[in-house]
Design a protein around this motif. Structure first.
Motif, PDB file in Angstrom:
ATOM      1  N   UNK A  93       0.786  -1.227   0.000  1.00  9.75           N
ATOM      2  CA  UNK A  93       0.000   0.000   0.000  1.00  9.75           C
ATOM      3  C   UNK A  93       0.818   1.276   0.000  1.00  9.75           C
ATOM      4  N   UNK A  94       2.143   1.161  -0.048  1.00  7.53           N
ATOM      5  CA  UNK A  94       2.986   2.340  -0.263  1.00  7.53           C
ATOM      6  C   UNK A  94       2.779   2.881  -1.674  1.00  7.53           C
ATOM      7  N   UNK A  95       2.349   2.018  -2.575  1.00 12.10           N
ATOM      8  CA  UNK A  95       1.990   2.451  -3.930  1.00 12.10           C
ATOM      9  C   UNK A  95       0.639   3.143  -3.893  1.00 12.10           C
ATOM     10  N   UNK A  96       0.505   4.299  -4.549  1.00  5.84           N
ATOM     11  CA  UNK A  96      -0.778   5.007  -4.526  1.00  5.84           C
ATOM     12  C   UNK A  96      -1.865   4.221  -5.249  1.00  5.84           C
ATOM     13  N   UNK A  97      -3.093   4.433  -4.816  1.00  4.19           N
ATOM     14  CA  UNK A  97      -4.237   3.742  -5.414  1.00  4.19           C
ATOM     15  C   UNK A  97      -4.641   4.434  -6.716  1.00  4.19           C
ATOM     16  N   UNK A  98      -4.689   3.700  -7.825  1.00  2.00           N
ATOM     17  CA  UNK A  98      -5.153   4.316  -9.075  1.00  2.00           C
ATOM     18  C   UNK A  98      -6.671   4.429  -9.058  1.00  2.00           C
ATOM     19  N   UNK A  99      -7.195   5.522  -9.579  1.00  2.00           N
ATOM     20  CA  UNK A  99      -8.637   5.774  -9.533  1.00  2.00           C
ATOM     21  C   UNK A  99      -9.333   5.503 -10.856  1.00  2.00           C
ATOM     22  N   UNK A 100      -8.731   5.930 -11.953  1.00  2.00           N
ATOM     23  CA  UNK A 100      -9.381   5.732 -13.248  1.00  2.00           C
ATOM     24  C   UNK A 100      -8.359   5.889 -14.366  1.00  2.00           C
ATOM     25  N   UNK A 101      -8.542   5.104 -15.424  1.00  2.00           N
ATOM     26  CA  UNK A 101      -7.727   5.223 -16.640  1.00  2.00           C
ATOM     27  C   UNK A 101      -8.644   5.636 -17.786  1.00  2.00           C
ATOM     28  N   UNK A 102      -8.118   6.457 -18.692  1.00  2.00           N
ATOM     29  CA  UNK A 102      -8.896   6.840 -19.871  1.00  2.00           C
ATOM     30  C   UNK A 102      -7.994   6.903 -21.096  1.00  2.00           C
ATOM     31  N   UNK A 103      -8.497   6.359 -22.205  1.00  2.00           N
ATOM     32  CA  UNK A 103      -7.786   6.481 -23.475  1.00  2.00           C
ATOM     33  C   UNK A 103      -8.463   7.515 -24.383  1.00  2.00           C
ATOM     34  N   UNK A 104      -9.345   8.319 -23.796  1.00  2.00           N
ATOM     35  CA  UNK A 104     -10.008   9.391 -24.546  1.00  2.00           C
ATOM     36  C   UNK A 104      -9.054  10.574 -24.679  1.00  2.00           C
ATOM     37  N   UNK A 105      -8.389  10.666 -25.822  1.00  2.00           N
ATOM     38  CA  UNK A 105      -7.356  11.686 -26.015  1.00  2.00           C
ATOM     39  C   UNK A 105      -7.926  13.094 -26.135  1.00  2.00           C
ATOM     40  N   UNK A 106      -9.239  13.216 -26.261  1.00  2.00           N
ATOM     41  CA  UNK A 106      -9.838  14.552 -26.363  1.00  2.00           C
ATOM     42  C   UNK A 106      -9.800  15.295 -25.034  1.00  2.00           C
ATOM     43  N   UNK A 107      -9.548  14.586 -23.919  1.00  2.00           N
ATOM     44  CA  UNK A 107      -9.582  15.219 -22.599  1.00  2.00           C
ATOM     45  C   UNK A 107      -8.291  15.993 -22.319  1.00  2.00           C
ATOM     46  N   UNK A 108      -7.136  15.301 -22.426  1.00  2.00           N
ATOM     47  CA  UNK A 108      -5.857  15.977 -22.138  1.00  2.00           C
ATOM     48  C   UNK A 108      -4.860  15.843 -23.293  1.00  2.00           C
ATOM     49  N   UNK A 109      -5.290  15.250 -24.405  1.00  2.71           N
ATOM     50  CA  UNK A 109      -4.410  15.132 -25.568  1.00  2.71           C
ATOM     51  C   UNK A 109      -3.675  13.819 -25.672  1.00  2.71           C
ATOM     52  N   UNK A 110      -3.949  12.904 -24.756  1.00  2.00           N
ATOM     53  CA  UNK A 110      -3.285  11.602 -24.746  1.00  2.00           C
ATOM     54  C   UNK A 110      -4.042  10.695 -23.782  1.00  2.00           C
ATOM     55  N   UNK A 111      -3.760   9.383 -23.784  1.00  2.00           N
ATOM     56  CA  UNK A 111      -4.256   8.544 -22.695  1.00  2.00           C
ATOM     57  C   UNK A 111      -3.687   9.048 -21.367  1.00  2.00           C
TER      58      UNK A 111
END
Length: 356
Positions: A93-111
């Protein structure tokens, strides 16, 4: 309790995110009822993936995306890093918890992916002004770094979803050949040491007898600590993590671990040296001895792995410099990375000559 201090910067020019698009995405996926203004800051450290702090009211999270422009094949794989974090967080649990992944490049320009925000102290080239240093602290931090690496290597990956990402057979052979090819694809300047170094690396590949979870970028400024340095509250940058030879992980850690009596080539190869040069911190030999004692592993072949780790570090720098030289990024921090590459190649060859 950790004192609040600034660990972010204003977003660098050319690396901005669309607040409107990102807020819409967050409201659709993670924060349906959030009505606060979205604030975006950037974590300024690091030369690879771009990392941002997102804030809406009391909610905070961290967004990771690849650098702008073309990138090396198989590098900056957001989905893989997200997936690795998803599996490793449940058992480490020292590794942060991932919340969500997105491959919609329209949001920030990349996955991209979003993970939880951790808070604490990150050490790099100096201690925060509000903390006073004493040698006992260096020893304590060194021990904690060793112990958390041993803990990571003790995880039974076969009992986790990480087994889906595992290809442990022939790990070092694939690594050596793969990083040599990466260098050749990104080559810009002629460096006379490289040919001899590559010959050494190919000729002396060790037989990996064990496979564990490895972070593969384990260094002090990827770790976060409580203010009294009794616990590690976060370990970041899992981009290169995989199932592989644990000694390769130790060696990468040692390629970043600078000590006071190092030559200037190594000491200043990455700029200002890290706090590990301060009195009290372990030497590399002491770190390796402590790791061997705590893990029970044979480290007699560690010298080869350290030579390879310096080479790998040089290739990473070369890939970034290649992008800069070809106009794929204009980040001024990358303008002199070719000097780093030459220094690290020379350091690797010195390491090979020392033990050959």
């Amino acid at each position: 309790m950790v004192q609040n201090y600034k660990d972010t910067i204003q977003v660098r020019k050319g690396e901005e995110l669309s607040k409107e698009k990102l807020k819409h995405f967050l409201q659709k996926t993670l924060l349906e009822t959030a009505n606060h203004e979205l604030e975006i800051e950037q974590f300024g450290a690091g030369h690879s993936n771009l990392t941002y702090l997102l804030k809406m009211g009391d909610w905070e999270a961290v967004l990771r995306r690849p650098p702008h422009g073309p990138v090396a094949a198989k590098a900056h794989d957001m989905k893989r890093e997200y997936t690795f974090l998803k599996y490793i967080h449940s058992v480490y649990n020292t590794a942060p918890k991932p919340l969500i992944y997105s491959d919609d490049e329209s949001v920030v320009g990349s996955p991209f992916f979003i993970m939880e925000r951790r808070k604490g102290i990150i050490l790099d080239t100096q201690f925060p002004d509000h903390l006073s240093y004493r040698p006992e602290l260096g020893k304590q931090i060194s021990k904690l770094m060793v112990n958390k690496l041993v803990e990571l290597h003790q995880i039974d990956y076969k009992q986790t979803g990480l087994i889906q990402l595992a290809k442990p057979e022939g790990f070092m052979e694939r690594q050596v050949n793969g990083w040599i090819k990466r260098y050749e694809r990104a080559k810009t300047d002629e460096i006379k040491e490289v040919e001899k170094l590559i010959h050494y690396l190919l000729k002396h590949i060790p037989n990996s007898t064990e496979a564990t979870v490895i972070h593969y970028d384990y260094k002090l400024n990827n770790a976060m600590f409580t203010e009294d340095f009794t616990q590690m509250t976060g370990l970041f940058d899992w981009e290169m993590s995989t199932i592989g030879d644990p000694l390769a992980d130790v060696a990468v850690a040692m390629s970043y671990w600078i000590q006071e009596n190092d030559n200037d080539l190594l000491k200043f190869g990455l700029g200002k040296p890290p706090v590990t040069i301060m009195d009290g911190f372990f030497t590399r030999n002491k770190f390796i001895e402590e790791y061997a004692s705590n893990s029970g592993r044979d480290v007699s072949t560690i010298d080869y792995y350290i030579t390879f780790a310096y080479f790998k570090l040089a290739v990473i720098g070369q890939q970034i410099y290649y992008r800069y030289k070809n106009g794929q990024t204009n980040d001024p921090r990358f303008a002199k990375l070719n000097i780093l590459v030459k220094n690290m190649m020379r350091q690797a060859l010195q390491s090979a000559n020392q033990y050959n």
